[in-house]
Scaffold this motif. Structure first.
Motif, PDB file in Angstrom:
ATOM      1  N   SER A  48       0.829  -1.202   0.000  1.00  0.00           N
ATOM      2  CA  SER A  48       0.000   0.000   0.000  1.00  0.00           C
ATOM      3  C   SER A  48       0.867   1.258   0.000  1.00  0.00           C
ATOM      4  CB  SER A  48      -0.927  -0.008   1.212  1.00  0.00           C
ATOM      5  OG  SER A  48      -1.697   1.161   1.255  1.00  0.00           O
ATOM      6  N   TYR A  49       1.877   1.286   0.877  1.00  0.00           N
ATOM      7  CA  TYR A  49       2.789   2.431   0.911  1.00  0.00           C
ATOM      8  C   TYR A  49       3.466   2.605  -0.451  1.00  0.00           C
ATOM      9  CZ  TYR A  49       2.650   2.739   6.073  1.00  0.00           C
ATOM     10  OH  TYR A  49       2.287   2.895   7.385  1.00  0.00           O
ATOM     11  N   GLY A  50       3.939   1.505  -1.013  1.00  0.00           N
ATOM     12  CA  GLY A  50       4.615   1.560  -2.311  1.00  0.00           C
ATOM     13  C   GLY A  50       3.719   2.092  -3.413  1.00  0.00           C
ATOM     14  N   GLU A  51       2.457   1.663  -3.409  1.00  0.00           N
ATOM     15  CA  GLU A  51       1.512   2.147  -4.416  1.00  0.00           C
ATOM     16  C   GLU A  51       1.259   3.646  -4.269  1.00  0.00           C
ATOM     17  OE1 GLU A  51      -1.839  -0.435  -3.857  1.00  0.00           O
ATOM     18  OE2 GLU A  51      -0.949  -2.028  -5.084  1.00  0.00           O
ATOM     19  N   HIS A  52       1.097   4.100  -3.046  1.00  0.00           N
ATOM     20  CA  HIS A  52       0.882   5.531  -2.833  1.00  0.00           C
ATOM     21  C   HIS A  52       2.100   6.340  -3.272  1.00  0.00           C
ATOM     22  CE1 HIS A  52      -2.571   4.242  -0.458  1.00  0.00           C
ATOM     23  NE2 HIS A  52      -3.017   5.462  -0.652  1.00  0.00           N
ATOM     24  N   ILE A  53       3.278   5.824  -2.974  1.00  0.00           N
ATOM     25  CA  ILE A  53       4.500   6.508  -3.396  1.00  0.00           C
ATOM     26  C   ILE A  53       4.568   6.569  -4.920  1.00  0.00           C
ATOM     27  CG2 ILE A  53       7.011   6.255  -3.494  1.00  0.00           C
ATOM     28  CD1 ILE A  53       6.828   5.252  -0.540  1.00  0.00           C
ATOM     29  N   GLU A  54       4.322   5.444  -5.581  1.00  0.00           N
ATOM     30  CA  GLU A  54       4.446   5.378  -7.047  1.00  0.00           C
ATOM     31  C   GLU A  54       3.339   6.138  -7.776  1.00  0.00           C
ATOM     32  OE1 GLU A  54       7.007   4.208  -8.863  1.00  0.00           O
ATOM     33  OE2 GLU A  54       7.982   3.822  -6.944  1.00  0.00           O
ATOM     34  N   TYR A  55       2.103   6.040  -7.287  1.00  0.00           N
ATOM     35  CA  TYR A  55       0.967   6.624  -8.000  1.00  0.00           C
ATOM     36  C   TYR A  55       0.745   8.105  -7.705  1.00  0.00           C
ATOM     37  CZ  TYR A  55      -0.414   1.753  -8.832  1.00  0.00           C
ATOM     38  OH  TYR A  55      -0.448   0.435  -9.204  1.00  0.00           O
ATOM     39  N   TYR A  56       1.085   8.533  -6.498  1.00  0.00           N
ATOM     40  CA  TYR A  56       0.766   9.900  -6.092  1.00  0.00           C
ATOM     41  C   TYR A  56       1.994  10.757  -5.798  1.00  0.00           C
ATOM     42  CZ  TYR A  56      -3.854   7.895  -5.607  1.00  0.00           C
ATOM     43  OH  TYR A  56      -5.032   7.259  -5.859  1.00  0.00           O
ATOM     44  N   LEU A  57       2.835  10.288  -4.904  1.00  0.00           N
ATOM     45  CA  LEU A  57       3.916  11.141  -4.439  1.00  0.00           C
ATOM     46  C   LEU A  57       5.013  11.350  -5.478  1.00  0.00           C
ATOM     47  CD1 LEU A  57       4.110   9.771  -0.795  1.00  0.00           C
ATOM     48  CD2 LEU A  57       3.010  11.874  -1.597  1.00  0.00           C
ATOM     49  N   LYS A  58       5.534  10.280  -6.057  1.00  0.00           N
ATOM     50  CA  LYS A  58       6.636  10.437  -7.010  1.00  0.00           C
ATOM     51  C   LYS A  58       6.241  11.172  -8.288  1.00  0.00           C
ATOM     52  CE  LYS A  58       9.793   7.117  -7.277  1.00  0.00           C
ATOM     53  NZ  LYS A  58      10.360   5.751  -7.322  1.00  0.00           N
ATOM     54  N   PRO A  59       5.052  10.920  -8.854  1.00  0.00           N
ATOM     55  CA  PRO A  59       4.717  11.676 -10.070  1.00  0.00           C
ATOM     56  C   PRO A  59       4.656  13.191  -9.838  1.00  0.00           C
ATOM     57  CG  PRO A  59       3.309   9.761  -9.902  1.00  0.00           C
ATOM     58  CD  PRO A  59       4.071   9.860  -8.609  1.00  0.00           C
ATOM     59  N   TYR A  60       4.223  13.605  -8.687  1.00  0.00           N
ATOM     60  CA  TYR A  60       4.074  15.035  -8.415  1.00  0.00           C
ATOM     61  C   TYR A  60       5.296  15.646  -7.742  1.00  0.00           C
ATOM     62  CZ  TYR A  60      -0.834  14.321  -9.514  1.00  0.00           C
ATOM     63  OH  TYR A  60      -2.008  14.017 -10.161  1.00  0.00           O
ATOM     64  N   LEU A  61       5.980  14.871  -6.919  1.00  0.00           N
ATOM     65  CA  LEU A  61       7.054  15.433  -6.104  1.00  0.00           C
ATOM     66  C   LEU A  61       8.414  14.780  -6.325  1.00  0.00           C
ATOM     67  CD1 LEU A  61       5.091  15.459  -2.713  1.00  0.00           C
ATOM     68  CD2 LEU A  61       5.328  17.354  -4.344  1.00  0.00           C
ATOM     69  N   GLY A  62       8.445  13.641  -6.973  1.00  0.00           N
ATOM     70  CA  GLY A  62       9.669  12.844  -7.066  1.00  0.00           C
ATOM     71  C   GLY A  62      10.853  13.540  -7.685  1.00  0.00           C
ATOM     72  N   HIS A  63      10.627  14.479  -8.576  1.00  0.00           N
ATOM     73  CA  HIS A  63      11.715  15.169  -9.280  1.00  0.00           C
ATOM     74  C   HIS A  63      12.303  16.343  -8.493  1.00  0.00           C
ATOM     75  CE1 HIS A  63       8.126  17.504 -10.007  1.00  0.00           C
ATOM     76  NE2 HIS A  63       8.906  18.543 -10.249  1.00  0.00           N
ATOM     77  N   ILE A  64      11.665  16.735  -7.413  1.00  0.00           N
ATOM     78  CA  ILE A  64      12.075  17.911  -6.648  1.00  0.00           C
ATOM     79  C   ILE A  64      13.222  17.545  -5.708  1.00  0.00           C
ATOM     80  CG2 ILE A  64      11.299  19.619  -4.939  1.00  0.00           C
ATOM     81  CD1 ILE A  64       8.442  19.155  -6.088  1.00  0.00           C
TER      82      ILE A  64
END
Length: 93
Positions: free
Chosen positions: A26-42
């Motif tokens: 669940s944590y991994g999915e949230h990271i991959e689907y939500y957090l990294k697409p929006y914030l991962g490059h920062i």
């Protein structure tokens, strides 16, 4: 060394010990689907409240769009059934 939010999140999850398999997934999915697409490059040291606010606004807009599409998908079969029952050939099309 440049350390991005995405790199941090990957390391954070890898360092979590004792998580149930379902929790880790669940944590991994949230990271991959939500957090990294929006914030991962920062860069981690550049992350701001404004970035988070933008992310939540974008997710909310996506959810509204998805809800509208889902509502339309539910409405169309009901309309098609009604047209079939009424014998309205134009409405069936």
């Amino acid at each position: 060394m440049r350390y991005t939010v995405g790199q941090y999140l990957d390391q954070w999850l890898a360092d979590r010990r004792g998580l149930r398999r379902s929790t880790r997934k669940s944590y991994g999915e949230h990271i991959e689907y939500y957090l990294k697409p929006y914030l991962g490059h920062i860069d981690l040291d550049q992350l701001s409240i404004a970035h988070l606010t933008e992310m939540f606004a974008a997710i909310e807009a996506d959810n509204e769009r998805i809800s509208c599409v889902a509502g339309e998908r539910r409405r169309l079969p009901a309309a098609a059934r009604q047209a079939w029952r009424s014998g309205d050939k134009a409405a069936r099309a």
